[in-house]
Design an enzyme around this catalytic site. Structure first.
Site, PDB file in Angstrom:
ATOM      1  N   ASN A  36       1.563   3.378  -2.430  1.00  0.00           N
ATOM      2  CA  ASN A  36       1.351   4.394  -3.456  1.00  0.00           C
ATOM      3  C   ASN A  36       0.937   5.730  -2.846  1.00  0.00           C
ATOM      4  O   ASN A  36       1.015   6.758  -3.500  1.00  0.00           O
ATOM      5  CB  ASN A  36       0.301   3.930  -4.472  1.00  0.00           C
ATOM      6  CG  ASN A  36      -1.014   3.594  -3.824  1.00  0.00           C
ATOM      7  OD1 ASN A  36      -1.068   2.726  -2.950  1.00  0.00           O
ATOM      8  ND2 ASN A  36      -2.063   4.283  -4.206  1.00  0.00           N
ATOM      9  N   THR A  37       0.500   5.718  -1.586  1.00  0.00           N
ATOM     10  CA  THR A  37       0.000   6.951  -0.982  1.00  0.00           C
ATOM     11  C   THR A  37       0.189   6.931   0.536  1.00  0.00           C
ATOM     12  O   THR A  37       0.538   5.906   1.115  1.00  0.00           O
ATOM     13  CB  THR A  37      -1.511   7.125  -1.335  1.00  0.00           C
ATOM     14  OG1 THR A  37      -2.031   8.257  -0.662  1.00  0.00           O
ATOM     15  CG2 THR A  37      -2.317   5.917  -0.909  1.00  0.00           C
ATOM     16  N   GLY A  38      -0.025   8.082   1.173  1.00  0.00           N
ATOM     17  CA  GLY A  38      -0.074   8.169   2.637  1.00  0.00           C
ATOM     18  C   GLY A  38       1.190   7.711   3.352  1.00  0.00           C
ATOM     19  O   GLY A  38       2.311   7.947   2.889  1.00  0.00           O
ATOM     20  N   ILE A  39       0.986   7.064   4.492  1.00  0.00           N
ATOM     21  CA  ILE A  39       2.099   6.625   5.328  1.00  0.00           C
ATOM     22  C   ILE A  39       3.009   5.670   4.583  1.00  0.00           C
ATOM     23  O   ILE A  39       4.229   5.725   4.719  1.00  0.00           O
ATOM     24  CB  ILE A  39       1.587   5.843   6.561  1.00  0.00           C
ATOM     25  CG1 ILE A  39       0.573   6.655   7.349  1.00  0.00           C
ATOM     26  CG2 ILE A  39       2.728   5.456   7.466  1.00  0.00           C
ATOM     27  CD1 ILE A  39       0.073   5.874   8.553  1.00  0.00           C
ATOM     28  N   GLY A  40       2.403   4.773   3.796  1.00  0.00           N
ATOM     29  CA  GLY A  40       3.186   3.781   3.060  1.00  0.00           C
ATOM     30  C   GLY A  40       4.137   4.457   2.091  1.00  0.00           C
ATOM     31  O   GLY A  40       5.315   4.082   1.979  1.00  0.00           O
TER      32      GLY A  40
ATOM     33  N   TYR B  70     -13.741  -3.066  11.248  1.00  0.00           N
ATOM     34  CA  TYR B  70     -12.416  -2.461  11.140  1.00  0.00           C
ATOM     35  C   TYR B  70     -11.608  -2.819  12.382  1.00  0.00           C
ATOM     36  O   TYR B  70     -10.478  -3.298  12.297  1.00  0.00           O
ATOM     37  CB  TYR B  70     -12.537  -0.943  10.992  1.00  0.00           C
ATOM     38  CG  TYR B  70     -11.196  -0.246  10.976  1.00  0.00           C
ATOM     39  CD1 TYR B  70     -10.339  -0.408   9.899  1.00  0.00           C
ATOM     40  CD2 TYR B  70     -10.788   0.549  12.035  1.00  0.00           C
ATOM     41  CE1 TYR B  70      -9.104   0.215   9.884  1.00  0.00           C
ATOM     42  CE2 TYR B  70      -9.556   1.183  12.035  1.00  0.00           C
ATOM     43  CZ  TYR B  70      -8.722   1.009  10.952  1.00  0.00           C
ATOM     44  OH  TYR B  70      -7.497   1.621  10.941  1.00  0.00           O
TER      45      TYR B  70
ATOM     46  N   GLY C 245       0.812  -1.217   0.000  1.00  0.00           N
ATOM     47  CA  GLY C 245       0.000   0.000   0.000  1.00  0.00           C
ATOM     48  C   GLY C 245       0.841   1.261   0.000  1.00  0.00           C
ATOM     49  O   GLY C 245       0.492   2.251   0.645  1.00  0.00           O
TER      50      GLY C 245
ATOM     51  N   SER D  21      -3.776  -0.398  14.474  1.00  0.00           N
ATOM     52  CA  SER D  21      -4.372   0.877  14.806  1.00  0.00           C
ATOM     53  C   SER D  21      -4.986   0.828  16.189  1.00  0.00           C
ATOM     54  O   SER D  21      -5.326  -0.239  16.702  1.00  0.00           O
ATOM     55  CB  SER D  21      -5.458   1.207  13.784  1.00  0.00           C
ATOM     56  OG  SER D  21      -6.375   2.118  14.314  1.00  0.00           O
TER      57      SER D  21
END
Ligand code: NAG
Ligand code: NAG
Ligand code: NAG
Ligand code: NAG
Length: 316
Positions: free
Chosen positions: A50-54, A201, A48, A174
């Protein structure tokens, strides 16, 4: 005019509160010493990314000269992330490989595509959050299926490689694991409409922590070190299904972490000294924290491992 109604006092107090909130939400930071460690010759997979924290994690590790494999579902976004990382870091050791964690055959194909590499770090970062009821391609409840079962399958397929390299495995869980106060093992298949998306979640994030514990128990003796962690409340696309997301757009500047602030604990989990931070630990703000009682329950961890293995055996 009294001091309390003086406009200047009000402005000073408001600015003070804003600065305090900005500082407070940033949370822990990785030391510059760890961020300058030379990772040349080490291979990292970030799911994951491609964006954000990753993305931030992958970019930082590329900057430290690691060979980075960007693993994500969308090929165009993945390749775009690769070229942005190459550009910002000057590294040419960054590549894309397709991975859809909601499709076990894609997980298998991904594992095959990286089998020739010596993998030193596996960062199970990808996740979906509070999305509407649905199932993965294989008919599993979508949040558990993607966040936990897909990653478990990936970890299992790579386990010999990881053992050989005494790899570090980092699971981005989380604080949301607290939404799940029981563990309902019987409803793994199908969209599971008896529970709301918040619970589901939480369940998938509880599973991440239980798995980290169980993995450490099973493979710790082989030299594997694993951590699970809470990145903090980060303003990323992950929250797109969260009802407060739109309102939070305005608030986010003050209360949500930026992706760079949010990846600090992930970087810490990769780079910290495993003789100082207990392998298997749950981290938050770059330090060990205690997750809920359920998350520490060994019996639950074992049970979840077995249930998941049984589910996976149907796809082999
Ligand atoms: C990093 O390590 C590699 C291989 O060990 C070495 O060739 C390289 O010069 C090092 N880079 C820095 C900046 O220290
Ligand atoms: C469920 O997933 C499928 C496939 O990804 C998607 O086409 C569909 O819109 C999803 N349904 C809901 C309710 O989100
Ligand atoms: C990370 O979580 C996944 C899914 O929950 C699990 O399969 C894997 O074993 C975990 N890895 C570690 C190091 O905990
Ligand atoms: C947020 O707003 C966008 C349009 O601006 C909308 O498409 C989306 O569904 C909204 N999300 C939520 C969770 O309300």
């Amino acid at each position: 005019m009294s001091l309390l109604t003086n406009p200047l006092t009000i402005v000073v107090v408001v600015v003070g509160i804003i600065l305090f909130l900005r500082k407070w939400k940033q949370g822990g930071k990785v030391s510059s010493e760890l961020l300058s460690r030379n990772l040349s010759g080490k291979t990292v997979i970030v799911t994951g990314s491609n964006t954000g924290i990753g993305f931030e994690t992958a970019q930082q590790l590329a900057k430290q000269k690691a060979t980075v494999i960007v693993a994500c579902r969308d090929e165009r976004k993945g390749r775009d992330a690769v070229s942005r990382i190459k550009q910002s870091t000057g590294s040419n050791q960054v590549s894309f490989s397709k991975l859809d964690l909601g499709d076990l055959s894609s997980v298998k194909a991904f594992a095959k595509s990286v089998e020739k590499e010596d993998i030193n770090y596996l960062i199970n970062n990808a996740g979906i959050m509070m999305c509407p009821h649905n199932t993965t391609k294989d008919g599993l409840e979508i949040q558990l299926g993607t966040n936990h079962i897909g990653h478990m399958y990936l970890t299992q397929l790579l386990i010999d490689n990881l053992k050989k390299n005494k790899a570090r495995i980092v699971n981005v869980s989380s604080l949301g694991h607290q939404f799940c106060n029981t563990f309902d093992f019987d409803n793994i298949q199908g969209p599971c409409k008896m529970h709301n998306p918040y619970y589901l979640y939480g369940r998938s994030k509880l599973a991440n922590i239980l798995f980290t514990n169980e993995l450490q128990r099973r493979y710790g003796a082989d030299g594997i070190v694993s951590y699970s962690l809470h990145p903090g409340n980060v303003a990323t696309e992950l929250a797109r299904h969260f009802t407060l997301y739109n309102i939070s757009g305005y608030l986010s500047y003050f209360v949500l972490k930026t992706p760079w602030e949010g990846c600090q604990t992930t970087l810490f989990a990769c780079l910290c000294d495993a003789t100082k931070i207990r392998p298997g630990a749950y981290l938050s703000d770059c330090a060990e924290k205690t997750p809920t009682e359920n998350a520490r329950n060994e019996k639950l961890g074992k049970q979840l491992w077995e249930v998941t293995e049984k589910e996976l055996s149907k796809f082999k």
